[in-house]
Scaffold this active site. Structure first.
Site, PDB file in Angstrom:
ATOM      1  N   GLU A   1      24.069 -12.614  43.545  1.00 26.50           N
ATOM      2  CA  GLU A   1      23.390 -12.792  42.106  1.00 26.50           C
ATOM      3  C   GLU A   1      24.458 -11.014  41.554  1.00 26.50           C
ATOM      4  O   GLU A   1      24.106 -10.117  42.743  1.00 26.50           O
ATOM      5  CB  GLU A   1      21.836 -12.484  42.120  1.00 26.50           C
ATOM      6  CG  GLU A   1      21.509 -12.612  41.035  1.00 26.50           C
ATOM      7  CD  GLU A   1      20.644 -13.738  40.546  1.00 26.50           C
ATOM      8  OE1 GLU A   1      20.690 -14.025  38.841  1.00 26.50           O
ATOM      9  OE2 GLU A   1      20.757 -15.024  40.822  1.00 26.50           O
TER      10      GLU A   1
ATOM     11  N   ARG B   1      23.785 -15.734  38.510  1.00 25.20           N
ATOM     12  CA  ARG B   1      24.631 -15.747  39.662  1.00 25.20           C
ATOM     13  C   ARG B   1      26.751 -16.282  39.750  1.00 25.20           C
ATOM     14  O   ARG B   1      26.975 -16.575  38.955  1.00 25.20           O
ATOM     15  CB  ARG B   1      24.092 -17.603  40.067  1.00 25.20           C
ATOM     16  CG  ARG B   1      22.913 -18.024  39.981  1.00 25.20           C
ATOM     17  CD  ARG B   1      22.561 -17.982  41.495  1.00 25.20           C
ATOM     18  NE  ARG B   1      23.042 -19.249  43.227  1.00 25.20           N
ATOM     19  CZ  ARG B   1      22.235 -20.394  42.927  1.00 25.20           C
ATOM     20  NH1 ARG B   1      21.884 -20.144  41.887  1.00 25.20           N
ATOM     21  NH2 ARG B   1      22.618 -20.974  43.498  1.00 25.20           N
TER      22      ARG B   1
ATOM     23  N   LYS C   1      13.374 -13.121  43.137  1.00 19.40           N
ATOM     24  CA  LYS C   1      14.514 -13.133  42.455  1.00 19.40           C
ATOM     25  C   LYS C   1      14.773 -12.245  41.663  1.00 19.40           C
ATOM     26  O   LYS C   1      13.800 -11.793  40.556  1.00 19.40           O
ATOM     27  CB  LYS C   1      13.409 -14.093  41.546  1.00 19.40           C
ATOM     28  CG  LYS C   1      13.863 -15.084  40.546  1.00 19.40           C
ATOM     29  CD  LYS C   1      13.077 -16.323  39.809  1.00 19.40           C
ATOM     30  CE  LYS C   1      14.242 -17.513  39.205  1.00 19.40           C
ATOM     31  NZ  LYS C   1      15.069 -16.454  38.419  1.00 19.40           N
TER      32      LYS C   1
END
Length: 550
Positions: free
Chosen positions: A295, A251, A246
């Site tokens: 991302e 994004r 993560k």
């Protein structure tokens, strides 16, 4: 449809508390609208002006609204401000002012729903040094021709806060009911088209086409979202899962057809000019026509940098080259939604991942398939050691569902629980903070309404408070003593120790020990926590299931 009729429908809906009754009322209206009125009505009734995929914005702040109404009524801006302060509602205040306007020399022309939309388009298209003057002129024309009730909803639409409770889910259900189609088909088409207005037209004219609607390049869709969860919970539910880092980035959605590419932010704003290095990376990485989800991560000496460095690049419009030298961004792509004319969203994640690896020659984010907790925990620990936020744990059979925050994808992070909440008000500080806002009122989303869930004042340094004052000072809609009402357009990430039931806030809940984490500049108010998911967190906490993100 005359705009007055739209306003009367809104007023009627405001008096209804039951969700099903509201859906029935809207469903009864939709079939009698023509194809030009229908998409505008659907967007307006949700408090939106333009399609969700569109980057158009009105750019109307409270001060411009005050000036337009003051001109039409024949008074001063301060009088308008005082009226709004007295009611706490810009729409009601404008309605009262128009009811007793002194200036009667305006030629009153009936406002038509589509004409109002076209005037809003003129506002959005106005740029350059004279843009505010032109927006003001258009707003004056609209209010000059508006009856008092019309003024209530014109003002609210301009501020994009309709306050009638017709959220996206209610309108989706109304469209399905009005045209007698399966609500799942409406949802499918909406996820691909990202405009319920157009979906409504299709549902009436060509309902069989709803199931065949697909994603299109250069028309961004909402990004699939994740809930907070646990590694153990995902393994128990799915057996084998995909674990990914993560990233503490932002994004993006990358669209490419031939030699043309565009990049969209999480808020679906085009940011191609701000991220030429990302575009160059991905253009070189594939010869195919694609839509990719990924991302953007800021790096220095091979290590990820915090989110605030990333967002500086996303909002940069001038001096991009010099900023690129200061902050290096790299793409980490983890999903593919479209390939060479074919939509892939309905395919399972495992299949999309295989296609992604075959399609993109570089910049694919790492993914690990695991079946036991020990292996997943090791990846989690490694992610933290590399400077990432934690991990994403995804079901291998998950489709890509735009805008849906489900349990097929969960995020696992250490530390306190956090929520993304809309900022709807503030209170002036005291002492050295007397000329700044010292605390902020936060709200969750519930079918188009924003319901307060508490205030946050801790975790904010004097330096950040000064930045927040600059951010909010032109968004004040109303004042009452030390409290102000803010135009809801900013999202805070807020930590907390516990969710409690509370009669003091309209949501029915309150946060214990809330603490400011950061401004989520990459998120829109539509993406804040919903009342349903907040209630779910409360139930899980009450049932003693522990932290959601251990």
């Amino acid at each position: 449809m005359q705009f007055l009729e739209f306003a009367q429908i809104c007023e009627h809906l405001e008096g209804i508390s039951g969700r099903l009754e509201m859906i029935e009322e809207v469903a009864a209206v939709l079939p009698r609208l023509d194809d030009e009125d229908l998409p505008v009505f659907v967007r307006f009734i949700m408090g939106r002006v333009f399609p969700d995929w569109s980057s158009k914005t009105l750019g109307v702040g409270p001060n411009l609204l005050y000036d337009a109404v003051a001109y039409v009524v024949g008074t001063k801006r301060e009088t308008v401000r005082e009226a709004i302060n007295a009611t706490g509602d810009a729409g009601l205040a404008v309605e009262h002012l128009l009811a007793k306007k002194e200036q009667t020399s305006f030629f009153i022309q009936e406002l038509d729903l589509v004409e109002v939309y076209r005037e809003f388009e003129r506002m959005a298209a106005t740029g350059g040094q004279r843009s505010q003057r032109e927006k003001l002129r258009v707003a004056q024309g609209l209010f000059g021709n508006a009856r008092p009730l019309e003024g209530r909803y014109l003002a609210r639409l301009m501020l994009e806060e309709l306050r009638i409770g017709m959220g996206e889910g209610n309108v989706r259900d109304a469209v399905a009911k009005a045209f007698e189609v399966d609500v799942r088909l409406v949802e499918h088409a909406h996820q691909a088209m990202n405009d319920l207005g157009e979906v409504a037209v299709l549902a009436r004219r060509k309902p069989a086409e709803l199931s065949r609607v697909t994603i299109e390049p250069f028309r961004p869709v909402k990004m699939m979202l994740a809930q907070a969860g646990t590694i153990a919970g995902q393994l128990a539910d799915h057996g084998e899962v995909a674990v990914e880092y993560k990233f503490d980035g932002s994004r993006f959605q990358f669209h490419k057809v031939g030699d043309v590419s565009r990049i969209y932010s999480r808020r679906l704003e085009e940011v191609t000019d701000s991220l030429p290095d990302i575009a160059k990376h991905l253009m070189a990485a594939t010869d195919h026509d694609v839509i990719l989800d990924g991302e953007a991560v800021a790096v220095r000496d091979g290590r990820p940098m915090p989110f605030q460095f990333v967002i500086r690049r996303f909002r940069r419009k001038h001096g991009v080259d010099s900023m690129m030298e200061k902050i290096e961004l790299v793409p980490r792509v983890f999903d593919i939604l479209y390939l060479d004319g074919e939509a892939l969203m309905d395919r399972p994640l495992a299949e999309r991942r295989k296609i992604l690896e075959e399609t993109l020659g570089a910049d694919v984010a790492e993914q690990f398939r695991v079946t036991d907790a020990a292996a997943a925990e090791a990846i989690y620990t490694e992610a933290l050691g590399l400077g990432h936020e934690g991990v994403m744990v995804k079901a291998l059979d998950s489709p890509y569902t735009p805008g849906v925050r489900g349990r097929l994808w969960v995020k696992v992070k250490p530390g306190v629980e956090t929520l993304d909440l809309a900022v709807v008000g503030a209170e002036w500080g005291e002492g050295r903070r007397a000329k700044m806002f010292g605390s902020f009122l936060l709200a969750v989303q519930d079918q188009g309404r924003l319901l307060p869930v508490g205030k946050v004042a801790t975790g904010i340094t004097d330096e950040v408070l000064a930045e927040l004052y600059t951010l909010f000072k032109d968004s004040v809609i109303a004042r009452s003593g030390k409290e102000v009402t803010l135009e809801p357009e900013v999202v805070f990430e807020v930590g907390y120790s516990e969710i409690q039931t509370s009669p003091n806030y309209a949501s029915g809940y309150a946060l214990r020990f809330p603490r400011f984490v950061r401004v989520r500049e990459d998120k829109s108010v539509d993406e804040v926590e919903s009342l349903d998911t907040l209630a779910g967190r409360y139930r899980q906490q009450k049932n003693g299931q522990g932290s959601l993100s251990d």
